[in-house]
Write an enzyme that holds these catalytic residues in place. Structure first.
Site: not given
Length: 254
Positions: A55, A128, A166
């Site tokens: 990503h 992630d 994140h």
């Protein structure tokens, strides 16, 4: 080894690891500017880049950094990551001389099919796949794959520091509280996160033992999570329980 989260983009963290001699590596540089600023401020020399998945918010700055620093780029075997110089796969181990660091690679399909994590120096660099109090969305993998990946991570030593991609912890905590409202460890973690964020501090790294006590996606075998899943029609099978949790989180707003 010093472990530093560098805020990037909207809510990403780029992870900077460095030794006392000024040697550094970065993990998932979604943009180059925060890395370059940190290297200058700390007088560090970049020696390697590690990537967990394709990503763009995790690899977007890698090419620019490599143009300046000409360092190796470790990444999964995925043609969508063109900047890679070293392809690594499940079970691989590798050592970096500067900084002196040893990493094991684990394949963790779920968020993406080629997602990997790096384990070493007491840290889990998990992209992630695992978040504090949550986990990644299933963009390419299946619930069974993601649950298996999370269970592999859950088997690591409890003092492993979880370094995720994140700053989602506060939002994840609000959902987790709907699943286990009476979980005292979760309540303490939510309060801790509120204090950290109010002081403009990151909520991670966090120990894996804390996540095992608080994160519903690592607790599909706990009585409270099973009870919640029973209320949502998915009590008998761990994969079905995980899928119910992930589906509910996808739709959760608070």
């Amino acid at each position: 080894m010093h472990v530093v989260p560098l805020p990037a983009l909207a809510d990403n963290y780029i992870w900077l690891l460095h030794d006392d001699e000024g040697n550094a590596l970065v993990v998932d540089p979604g943009e180059a500017t925060p890395v370059e600023a940190a290297l200058r401020a700390r007088k560090l020399a970049l020696r390697a880049i590690l990537l967990t998945h394709h990503h763009n918010d995790h690899i977007g700055g890698a090419a620019a950094l490599r143009e300046v620093y000409d360092v190796p780029v470790y990444a999964p075997d995925d043609e969508r990551i063109a900047v890679a110089t070293h392809r690594v796969k499940d079970g691989d181990t590798f050592e970096l001389r500067d900084p002196s660091a040893h990493f094991q690679v684990m394949a963790v399909p779920g968020h993406t099919l080629s997602h990997i994590v790096y384990v070493g120096e007491g840290v889990l660099l998990c992209g992630d796949t695992l978040f504090s109090l949550g986990c990644g969305r299933l963009f390419e993998g299946t619930p069974a794959q993601m649950l298996s990946s999370l269970q592999r991570l859950a088997s690591l030593p409890g003092n492993t520091r979880v370094c995720c991609g994140h700053e989602y912890t506060a939002a994840n905590g609000r959902f987790a509280q709907t699943v286990e409202p009476n979980n005292t460890a979760l309540q303490h973690r939510i309060a801790e996160v509120a204090r950290l964020r109010a002081a403009h501090q990151p909520s991670v790294p966090v120990t894996l033992s804390s996540e095992l006590a608080c994160n519903p996606f690592l607790r599909v075998h706990s009585d409270a999570v099973i009870q919640w899943c029973h209320q949502h029609g998915a009590a008998n099978d761990p994969v079905a329980r995980f899928a119910a949790l992930r589906s509910a989180k996808d739709a959760f707003q608070a």
